[in-house]
Every structure is written in C-alpha cells, then in structure tokens.
Design an enzyme around this catalytic site. Structure first.
Site, PDB file in Angstrom:
ATOM      1  N   ASP A   1       0.876  -1.171   0.000  1.00  0.00           N
ATOM      2  CA  ASP A   1       0.000   0.000   0.000  1.00  0.00           C
ATOM      3  C   ASP A   1       0.912   1.219   0.000  1.00  0.00           C
ATOM      4  O   ASP A   1       1.542   1.526   1.014  1.00  0.00           O
ATOM      5  CB  ASP A   1      -0.893  -0.015   1.241  1.00  0.00           C
ATOM      6  CG  ASP A   1      -1.815   1.200   1.336  1.00  0.00           C
ATOM      7  OD1 ASP A   1      -1.673   2.126   0.498  1.00  0.00           O
ATOM      8  OD2 ASP A   1      -2.660   1.239   2.244  1.00  0.00           O
TER       9      ASP A   1
ATOM     10  N   SER B   1      -0.536  13.636 -14.616  1.00  0.00           N
ATOM     11  CA  SER B   1      -1.813  13.881 -15.283  1.00  0.00           C
ATOM     12  C   SER B   1      -1.803  15.278 -15.869  1.00  0.00           C
ATOM     13  O   SER B   1      -1.085  16.169 -15.364  1.00  0.00           O
ATOM     14  CB  SER B   1      -2.966  13.760 -14.279  1.00  0.00           C
ATOM     15  OG  SER B   1      -4.187  14.228 -14.834  1.00  0.00           O
TER      16      SER B   1
ATOM     17  N   TYR C   1      -7.995  16.122  -6.425  1.00  0.00           N
ATOM     18  CA  TYR C   1      -7.141  15.406  -7.380  1.00  0.00           C
ATOM     19  C   TYR C   1      -6.163  16.341  -8.120  1.00  0.00           C
ATOM     20  O   TYR C   1      -4.953  16.075  -8.129  1.00  0.00           O
ATOM     21  CB  TYR C   1      -8.015  14.631  -8.370  1.00  0.00           C
ATOM     22  CG  TYR C   1      -7.240  13.794  -9.359  1.00  0.00           C
ATOM     23  CD1 TYR C   1      -6.739  12.539  -9.004  1.00  0.00           C
ATOM     24  CD2 TYR C   1      -7.013  14.244 -10.666  1.00  0.00           C
ATOM     25  CE1 TYR C   1      -6.032  11.763  -9.910  1.00  0.00           C
ATOM     26  CE2 TYR C   1      -6.309  13.475 -11.578  1.00  0.00           C
ATOM     27  CZ  TYR C   1      -5.829  12.236 -11.202  1.00  0.00           C
ATOM     28  OH  TYR C   1      -5.129  11.469 -12.095  1.00  0.00           O
TER      29      TYR C   1
ATOM     30  N   LYS D   1      -1.867  16.366  -8.153  1.00  0.00           N
ATOM     31  CA  LYS D   1      -1.074  16.211  -9.371  1.00  0.00           C
ATOM     32  C   LYS D   1      -0.195  17.433  -9.631  1.00  0.00           C
ATOM     33  O   LYS D   1       0.904  17.313 -10.187  1.00  0.00           O
ATOM     34  CB  LYS D   1      -1.989  15.926 -10.559  1.00  0.00           C
ATOM     35  CG  LYS D   1      -2.655  14.550 -10.479  1.00  0.00           C
ATOM     36  CD  LYS D   1      -1.627  13.425 -10.377  1.00  0.00           C
ATOM     37  CE  LYS D   1      -2.247  12.050 -10.408  1.00  0.00           C
ATOM     38  NZ  LYS D   1      -1.240  10.961 -10.383  1.00  0.00           N
TER      39      LYS D   1
END
Length: 250
Positions: free
Chosen positions: A65, A146, A164, A168
């Site tokens: 993890d 991304s 998110y 990034k």
C-alpha cells in the site's frame, strides 16, 4: 532497451489499467518486473495473463500500500533481498475520489488521495533512489502524472475533480525537485513525469462509468510512453511528457 535487459523494474498500482499495461510492456522487453499493489490476487489473475506466456516468469508480485510508509519500506526491503535492488521505478499508483474539498464528510477521501498520490510517490521514490545510489546505478524514476497537474479541470462531463488536481500539481513540482536533488547528490539517475489526458481505466471507481463520448487514451498508450522515456541515451532526460487523445478539449 538493451541496457535494461534483466534489470529490475518496480511498478506500483500494478493490478489494473496503466500499471498492468506497463508491467506487460516492460516484461516483454526483457526486464524483471515487480508489480506492487494492495491486491496481489488481482495482479495474478488480471495482470499476469496480459503478459505473453514466454515472458510471464519475468513478472513477480508483492503486496504494498504505497500510502503506508511502513508497507513501502517492507516491500522495497523484500525487493532488495530477493532481486538485489531497483533499476527502474514506475510510480503509477493513484486514486480519484468524488468528494468536494469543502464538503462536510469528505476527510477520508481527501486524506487517502493525498497519501496515495503525493506521499506514495515520495515513499517509493526515496526507497528506489537509495537503492540506485548505493549500488551506483544510473536508474530511472518515472511518475505517472496527469494533465490535471498542469491545469485545473472542473466538472468535466459531470466529474468533480476536488483534491485530485492539487495532488497532481504537487507531483509536477516534485518532479523538478527530484531532478535537482538527484543532481545535487552527484548521480545520473533520471526522473520523468508522464502526464496523460483522459485514459480509459478504472480510476473513477466501481459504479462510475467512463463517459463513452469522452476522447480517451488506452493504458497501452501510456505504457508505450514509459518504454520510450526509459530507453533514451544516457545524456538525454525527458523531464515532462504530456499526452492527449485527439479531440480532448481540456
């Protein structure tokens, strides 16, 4: 890819999507690939069958993890003991959770996204870098970033991107910090950020269908980019690669 024959590549988030495709691409190019994911059984049932039968022995799996520092330490210690170290790291593990930043009950979604998308890259890169440096290996760290790390998309096709894009953007900055730190420690270890636009994967989560009308890349497209970036000559470093599907408006 000749210089990477029988060298050790570690791919995080290897149980599906870009991670699985990258494991396939690297194993079939002759690398020894260690897939890391929380679900080992999924790597065995979904990733391994993707790899051509003659290269499946090149693929190994280990539970990890990436958001858990101790889990990362244990995984890389096992890799060091079993394979001797890491030559290429592909930081692919990442998550998206549909929860707004200002919502009242979103703490878990925000924390898990930050821990996976930012700290997961930190923990894995640190472990891989130390392995490369101690062994005098001019390795390569690849980060699957991304386009959201360069712009801030909002409510595209009804998707609320919330925390998110900030994670990034942190990865984009981190890539440059790592480049400077690798250099300051007198190594020739490379670092590359690959920033795809929309990719048709499972990142949106179960129960959320990827919009069919949305132009999208395939996982194999990104795996091909990883291969392209790591096979550059020793004096060439692709620092940032942005890949968009034809027709993407963001």
């Amino acid at each position: 890819m000749e210089r990477w024959q029988n060298k050790i590549a570690v791919v995080t988030g290897a149980s599906a999507g870009i991670g699985a495709a990258t494991c396939k691409a690297l194993a079939e190019k002759g690398m020894i690939v260690v897939g890391l994911a929380r679900r080992v059984e999924k790597m065995e049932t979904q990733t391994r069958p993707l790899i051509a039968s003659e290269y499946r022995n090149n693929f190994h799996t280990r539970v990890c993890d990436v958001s858990d520092e101790e889990s990362v330490k244990a995984a890389f210690a096992w890799i060091e003991e079993k394979f001797g170290g890491v030559d290429v790291l592909v930081n692919n593990a990442g998550i998206y959770k549909a929860a707004s930043i200002v919502g009242p009950d979103n703490s878990e979604a925000i924390t898990s996204t930050v821990n996976t998308n930012i700290l997961g890259v930190v923990w894995c890169t640190r472990a891989a870098f130390q392995s490369m440096k101690q062994r005098g290996v001019d390795g390569h760290v690849v980060i699957i970033n991304s386009v959201a790390g360069h712009i801030v998309p909002t409510f595209v096709n009804g998707l609320n991107f919330n925390i998110y894009p900030p994670t990034k953007h942190a990865v984009t900055a981190m890539t440059e910090v790592m480049r400077q730190e690798f250099l300051s420690q007198e190594t020739k270890i490379k670092v590359t950020s690959i920033s795809p636009g929309a990719v048709r994967t499972e990142i949106l989560g179960q129960g959320i269908d990827f919009p069919n009308e949305l132009p999208a890349l395939a996982s194999d497209d990104i795996a091909d980019a990883v291969v392209y970036c790591i096979q550059t000559p020793p004096h060439v470093q692709i620092h940032e690669m942005i890949i968009k599907p034809i027709g993407e408006k963001v």
